[in-house]
Enzyme design. Structure first.
Site, mmCIF file in Angstrom:
data_model
loop_
_atom_site.group_PDB
_atom_site.id
_atom_site.type_symbol
_atom_site.label_atom_id
_atom_site.label_comp_id
_atom_site.label_asym_id
_atom_site.label_seq_id
_atom_site.Cartn_x
_atom_site.Cartn_y
_atom_site.Cartn_z
ATOM 1 N N CYS A 16 0.859 -1.026 0.070
ATOM 2 C CA CYS A 16 0.066 -0.144 -0.070
ATOM 3 C C CYS A 16 0.997 1.263 0.082
ATOM 4 O O CYS A 16 1.977 0.913 0.147
ATOM 5 C CB CYS A 16 -0.923 -0.010 1.289
ATOM 6 S SG CYS A 16 0.101 0.166 2.662
ATOM 7 N N HIS A 45 5.698 -4.850 8.921
ATOM 8 C CA HIS A 45 5.704 -6.323 9.262
ATOM 9 C C HIS A 45 5.825 -7.336 8.272
ATOM 10 O O HIS A 45 4.908 -8.028 7.929
ATOM 11 C CB HIS A 45 4.342 -6.712 10.207
ATOM 12 C CG HIS A 45 4.603 -5.989 11.592
ATOM 13 N ND1 HIS A 45 3.238 -5.717 12.245
ATOM 14 C CD2 HIS A 45 5.423 -5.619 12.293
ATOM 15 C CE1 HIS A 45 3.733 -5.094 13.458
ATOM 16 N NE2 HIS A 45 5.021 -4.959 13.372
ATOM 17 N N GLU A 130 1.154 -0.292 16.639
ATOM 18 C CA GLU A 130 0.029 0.823 16.435
ATOM 19 C C GLU A 130 -0.836 1.277 17.370
ATOM 20 O O GLU A 130 -1.031 2.394 17.726
ATOM 21 C CB GLU A 130 -0.824 0.445 14.853
ATOM 22 C CG GLU A 130 -1.572 1.578 14.460
ATOM 23 C CD GLU A 130 -2.498 1.349 13.572
ATOM 24 O OE1 GLU A 130 -3.741 1.949 13.510
ATOM 25 O OE2 GLU A 130 -2.377 0.467 12.613
ATOM 26 N N THR A 168 -5.850 0.936 12.328
ATOM 27 C CA THR A 168 -6.298 0.727 11.038
ATOM 28 C C THR A 168 -6.362 -0.443 10.273
ATOM 29 O O THR A 168 -6.622 -0.380 8.734
ATOM 30 C CB THR A 168 -5.259 1.920 10.272
ATOM 31 O OG1 THR A 168 -3.756 1.223 10.388
ATOM 32 C CG2 THR A 168 -5.291 3.331 10.813
ATOM 33 N N ASN A 228 -2.771 -6.883 8.897
ATOM 34 C CA ASN A 228 -3.849 -6.965 7.823
ATOM 35 C C ASN A 228 -3.636 -8.269 7.110
ATOM 36 O O ASN A 228 -4.706 -8.795 6.665
ATOM 37 C CB ASN A 228 -3.350 -5.654 7.083
ATOM 38 C CG ASN A 228 -2.343 -6.031 6.198
ATOM 39 O OD1 ASN A 228 -2.363 -6.356 5.058
ATOM 40 N ND2 ASN A 228 -1.399 -5.404 6.538
ATOM 41 N N SER A 270 2.108 -5.426 3.437
ATOM 42 C CA SER A 270 3.360 -5.143 3.659
ATOM 43 C C SER A 270 4.360 -6.115 2.729
ATOM 44 O O SER A 270 5.345 -6.314 3.146
ATOM 45 C CB SER A 270 3.778 -5.122 5.189
ATOM 46 O OG SER A 270 3.001 -6.058 5.921
#
Length: 329
Positions: A16, A45, A130, A168, A228, A270
């Site tokens: 991203c 990560h 985070e 997020t 994620n 990532s």
């Protein structure tokens, strides 16, 4: 030979804008200042990315005590607490902040509403950097809720001014369930104007919702520490498609593909595309003969680099960022 005949690629997948920017910050700092560059926590990560940057001269640390005086320090994409920011400044490091701008947006919102007297509920996973960074924007008045059970027991000091913020990289569906429980218990709670779950997390989950029902097995490329990426695998599982997460092609198991005519493939935000290509090559060795990309959103977002690292593509020289002189009385 296994059953897989076709690989169906998720779109979008992989890096991203926040991850692209964070890696570029470390690489440009290395190019400008030379090795070593110190990075607090894994920049993103992903094992491959971290190891690649280590070979280029990045040193990853968790404690600022491990950074020598006068060194250049990069904060990871996940963000850091106010205490870490202040300690780093006090020690005189040259600092570049690679915090994802979408995480910074949450930090700014917390600081603004705290000045107005708000307390906060944060939806997120305990121990994730985070979450530690966002909760560390305040010394008190921010409470972590990891699931709906936590909502029932959380005890803010007051409820007249109560706001919600979110990690997020959560599951959109899980966060919605927790948010519904918060609304039910605290009807006057203030929600973010736009949800905090980032566009890339949302887009990759939406792609899996389309992809999973069309496939017999789904592979997620991502590291175990990647929130994620884990959410993508869980989502496919929840939709009834067997799903496995791998850090690299070497972790693929032949038995996953027996009787699988179509394999779905995605990657966390990532995970670099080079790893996806290696996974494709390995699944082809196991019998797949075609690769098809599903239709999906094309992401065009790009975040600017911090001043001091911007380089003009034509000249190769650093761009000097100058503010216009202020006018007024």
């Amino acid at each position: 030979m296994v059953g897989a005949k076709e690989i169906l690629l998720a779109e979008p997948r992989g890096f991203c804008a926040g991850v692209d920017r964070a890696i570029e910050i470390v690489e440009r700092a290395l190019a400008k200042f030379g090795a070593p560059i110190y990075v607090r926590h894994e920049i993103v990560h992903n094992t491959f990315v971290v190891n690649d940057l280590k070979t280029k001269g990045a040193i990853f640390i968790e404690e600022l005590d491990d950074v020598p005086a006068g060194a250049t320090l990069v904060f990871s994409a996940h963000g850091v607490s106010k205490a870490v920011q202040e300690e780093a400044k006090a020690r005189g490091f040259s600092i570049f902040d690679a915090t994802c701008p979408l995480v910074t947006k949450v930090h700014v919102e917390v600081a603004k509403l705290a000045k107005e007297g708000y307390e906060f509920l944060m939806i997120g996973h305990k121990g994730h950097p985070e979450v530690e960074g966002t909760m560390g924007q305040l010394s008190e008045g921010i409470h972590l809720v990891e699931d709906e059970a936590d909502v029932a027991t959380v005890a803010p000091r007051q409820t007249e001014k109560l706001a919600v913020v979110t990690q997020t990289t959560l599951s959109v569906d899980d966060a919605a369930g927790i948010m519904a429980a918060i609304r039910a218990r605290f009807p006057q709670v203030r929600e973010p104007k736009q949800q905090d779950i980032c566009y890339a997390t949302q887009n990759r989950q939406d792609a899996v919702k389309v992809l999973a029902p069309q496939t017999d097995v789904l592979i997620v490329v991502g590291s175990p520490t990647s929130s994620n990426s884990n959410r993508l695998r869980e989502l496919a599982d929840r939709l009834g498609t067997p799903a496995y997460m791998v850090d690299n092609a070497g972790e693929l198991k032949e038995e996953w593909f027996v009787d699988a005519a179509r394999v779905g493939l995605t990657a966390g935000a990532s995970a670099p595309e080079v790893l996806v290509n290696e996974v494709i090559a390995r699944i082809k060795q196991l019998g797949a003969v075609a690769v098809r990309k599903m239709d999906g959103i094309e992401e065009t977002i790009k975040f600017p680099l911090p001043k001091g690292l911007k380089i003009d593509a034509a000249t190769g020289l650093e761009i000097e960022v100058r503010k216009a002189p202020e006018t007024g009385h």
